[in-house]
Write an enzyme that holds these catalytic residues in place. Structure first.
Site, short mmCIF file in Angstrom:
data_model
loop_
_atom_site.label_atom_id
_atom_site.label_comp_id
_atom_site.label_asym_id
_atom_site.label_seq_id
_atom_site.Cartn_x
_atom_site.Cartn_y
_atom_site.Cartn_z
N LYS A 125 0.87 -1.19 0.00
CA LYS A 125 0.00 0.00 0.00
C LYS A 125 0.90 1.23 0.00
CE LYS A 125 -4.40 1.17 0.17
NZ LYS A 125 -5.57 0.50 -0.39
N ASP A 165 -7.03 4.47 -4.53
CA ASP A 165 -7.69 4.34 -3.22
C ASP A 165 -8.29 5.73 -2.98
OD1 ASP A 165 -7.89 2.43 -0.69
OD2 ASP A 165 -7.42 4.38 0.13
P1 NDP Z 1 -12.90 8.04 -2.88
O1 NDP Z 1 -11.83 9.03 -2.62
O2 NDP Z 1 -13.38 7.82 -4.25
O3 NDP Z 1 -14.18 8.37 -1.97
C1 NDP Z 1 -14.10 8.42 -0.58
C2 NDP Z 1 -15.44 8.91 -0.06
O4 NDP Z 1 -15.46 8.81 1.36
C3 NDP Z 1 -15.70 10.36 -0.39
O5 NDP Z 1 -17.08 10.55 -0.52
C4 NDP Z 1 -15.16 11.07 0.82
O6 NDP Z 1 -15.72 12.36 1.05
C5 NDP Z 1 -15.57 10.13 1.93
N1 NDP Z 1 -14.67 10.25 3.07
C6 NDP Z 1 -13.33 10.15 3.08
N2 NDP Z 1 -12.85 10.36 4.32
C7 NDP Z 1 -13.92 10.59 5.09
C8 NDP Z 1 -14.08 10.89 6.45
N3 NDP Z 1 -13.03 10.98 7.28
N4 NDP Z 1 -15.35 11.09 6.92
C9 NDP Z 1 -16.39 10.99 6.09
N5 NDP Z 1 -16.30 10.72 4.77
C10 NDP Z 1 -15.10 10.52 4.28
O7 NDP Z 1 -12.35 6.66 -2.24
P2 NDP Z 1 -12.84 5.18 -2.52
O8 NDP Z 1 -14.30 5.15 -2.75
O9 NDP Z 1 -11.93 4.59 -3.51
O10 NDP Z 1 -12.49 4.48 -1.11
C11 NDP Z 1 -13.41 4.42 -0.03
C12 NDP Z 1 -13.00 3.30 0.92
O11 NDP Z 1 -12.98 2.05 0.21
C13 NDP Z 1 -11.60 3.45 1.54
O12 NDP Z 1 -11.62 2.89 2.83
C14 NDP Z 1 -10.74 2.58 0.63
O13 NDP Z 1 -9.57 2.12 1.29
C15 NDP Z 1 -11.71 1.43 0.37
N6 NDP Z 1 -11.40 0.63 -0.81
C16 NDP Z 1 -11.33 1.20 -2.05
C17 NDP Z 1 -11.05 0.42 -3.14
C18 NDP Z 1 -11.08 0.96 -4.54
O14 NDP Z 1 -11.00 0.16 -5.47
N7 NDP Z 1 -11.23 2.27 -4.75
C19 NDP Z 1 -10.73 -1.01 -3.00
C20 NDP Z 1 -10.93 -1.53 -1.67
C21 NDP Z 1 -11.21 -0.71 -0.62
P3 NDP Z 1 -15.03 13.69 0.43
O15 NDP Z 1 -15.49 13.74 -0.99
O16 NDP Z 1 -15.53 14.78 1.29
O17 NDP Z 1 -13.55 13.49 0.55
#
Ligand code: NDP
Length: 445
Positions: A125, A165
């Site tokens: 990572k 991510d």
């Molecule tokens: P994105 O950056 O596309 O989206 C993240 C979302 O979560 C945004 O809406 C963001 O809001 C919100 N967010 C982030 N931090 C916080 C917080 N502290 N409190 C509230 N909302 C928050 O990321 P992903 O969708 O790719 O990833 C989301 C999760 O899924 C993570 O835990 C990641 O590790 C996991 N994941 C992702 C994978 C992938 O293929 N993308 C694979 C496996 C796991 P804002 O827009 O305000 O930042």
């Protein structure tokens, strides 16, 4: 003290300022008792001591110039955790909260997740405390170029293959790939999540969200249930949340709430996904803007209040530790029957206990969100073959992988005497494969 307690004590002493990493290690080690008892050779060969220590940790400086001409400096990381079963594989996170403890927790989880997929991928990572929010495209591009100017020497298609991510989507992967190609003069599948014109795979964008829904659907089937007519909360509104929502609608469910880091929307009529996509994917705006088009929806600023809304199923898909004990208790008392973790470690250990005690179907992230890395594995295969599979082909493969992961977790949970406990099942099924391979390679392998 047991072997796992001994190892945990050392990990705690060595990593005192990394609570997320300690939380992830503790959760896995606590599941492993039955396997460790059966395999005294693991202790003799120091399997646990080695599996909790990353093979390599790289920390580097990323200088870049902002639009005003000022020099900025961020800190970046790549943790190459375990390469027993394949090249290091795992995403890059760009978020101001990133430090070595977050990257180590994610890398550790990735080792077992990747083993569960059945594909030959080790775990790693990386990321940076750079915040893409509010930056211009040019600023993001300059940052990505500088980031890759160091990272390129540590990665490669058979060594370490990063992906996206939080904060790293198609735009960032494009800039990173462009710089790698330029420096190396080599067009290879060194990153996944690539654009479709230059080696990407169909369904990769959708894969984590779709996969999480497929996994949750399998859990529901064990009780003769499905998504039809169910009200679902999906936290986040990024990559995972958007495509989980799309699949839920396809399966006849209704998503009633989503959020971003500023607040959440509650739309009892069903969240309009086109509006969310337009706000988050096209304009990179805030979820609050949803209310401008849908006046029936309500907005709340306190992020954790999203879990007070009554729902049948919850898919936390934003970030780590977003559901604490109190939120878990609200969900249970409101009748929630299933939780599938789209995000990595979104539930605190206390929240996990609440779900398990209440016999809620609970799919931990390392199993439920493994669809993203699985499809990255499929992207790597297509790159090696110099072929592109159709959307249908990739989706079918993804679906089968998620069914297999579900079945492997359920089987392992039965074998260790805790039937239906997917936390134990996922940890044990993933661990056994990595541990056996580390035995095959010897202590120095
Ligand atoms: P994105 O950056 O596309 O989206 C993240 C979302 O979560 C945004 O809406 C963001 O809001 C919100 N967010 C982030 N931090 C916080 C917080 N502290 N409190 C509230 N909302 C928050 O990321 P992903 O969708 O790719 O990833 C989301 C999760 O899924 C993570 O835990 C990641 O590790 C996991 N994941 C992702 C994978 C992938 O293929 N993308 C694979 C496996 C796991 P804002 O827009 O305000 O930042």
């Amino acid at each position: 003290m047991s072997y796992t307690d001994d190892v945990l004590a050392v990990v705690e002493k060595r990593n005192q300022s990394q609570p997320e990493f300690l939380q992830a290690v503790k959760e896995v080690l606590e599941s492993l008792g039955p396997v460790i008892d059966k395999h005294p050779e693991y202790r003799e060969e120091g399997i646990l001591e080695r599996i909790v220590e990353p093979e390599r940790q790289i920390i580097f400086r990323v200088p870049w110039i902002d639009d005003e001409g000022n020099t900025q400096v961020n800190r970046a990381f790549r943790v190459e955790f375990n390469s027993a079963i394949g090249p290091y594989k795992g995403g890059l996170r760009f978020h101001p909260s990133v430090y070595i403890g977050i990257i180590k927790f994610l890398g550790f989880e990735q080792v077992f997740k990747n083993a569960l997929t059945g594909l030959p991928m080790g775990g790693g990572k990386g990321g940076s405390d750079f915040d893409p929010k509010g930056k211009s495209d040019r600023e993001v591009m300059r940052f990505c170029y500088s980031f890759m100017s160091e990272l390129f020497r540590h990665i490669g298609p058979d060594t370490d293959v990063p992906a996206g991510d939080i904060g790293v989507g198609g735009r960032e992967i494009g800039y990173l790939f462009g710089q790698y190609k330029k420096i190396r003069n080599h067009f290879v599948g060194v990153l996944t999540g690539k654009g479709l014109n230059w080696g990407g795979s169909l369904i990769r964008t959708e894969a984590t969200g779709y996969g999480c829904v497929y996994f949750t659907e399998e859990m529901l089937k064990t009780q003769g249930k499905d998504f039809k007519g169910k009200e679902v909360i999906v936290s986040g509104s990024g990559n995972v949340a958007i495509y989980a929502t799309e699949k839920i609608y396809q399966l006849g469910g209704k998503v009633i709430a989503m959020c971003d880091s500023s607040g959440f929307i509650h739309d009892p009529d069903g969240v309009n996904l086109d509006t969310v996509r337009e706000i988050k994917e096209v304009r990179r705006g805030r979820i609050k803007e949803y209310l401008e088009k849908h006046s029936s929806a309500k907005y709340g600023e306190k992020f954790s209040d999203i879990w007070k809304i009554k729902c049948d199923i919850a898919l936390p898909s934003a970030t780590q530790n977003e559901i604490d004990k109190e939120s878990a208790e609200s969900l249970v008392s409101n009748g929630c029957i299933a939780v599938g973790e789209g995000a990595n470690m979104p539930c605190t250990p206390e929240a996990t206990d609440v779900f398990i005690k209440a016999k809620v179907l609970y799919g931990p992230g390392k199993a439920a969100n493994a669809g993203g890395v699985s499809t990255s594995g499929l992207e790597m295969s297509q790159n090696s073959l110099r072929l592109s599979w159709s959307r249908k082909e990739v989706d079918e493969k993804l679906h089968n992988i998620m069914i297999n992961i579900h079945d492997a977790c359920l089987k392992a949970s039965n074998e260790c005497g805790t039937p239906g406990n997917y936390v134990n099942g996922a940890n044990i099924a993933g661990f056994k494969k990595v541990a056996q391979t580390m035995m095959d390679h010897g202590i120095y392998g």
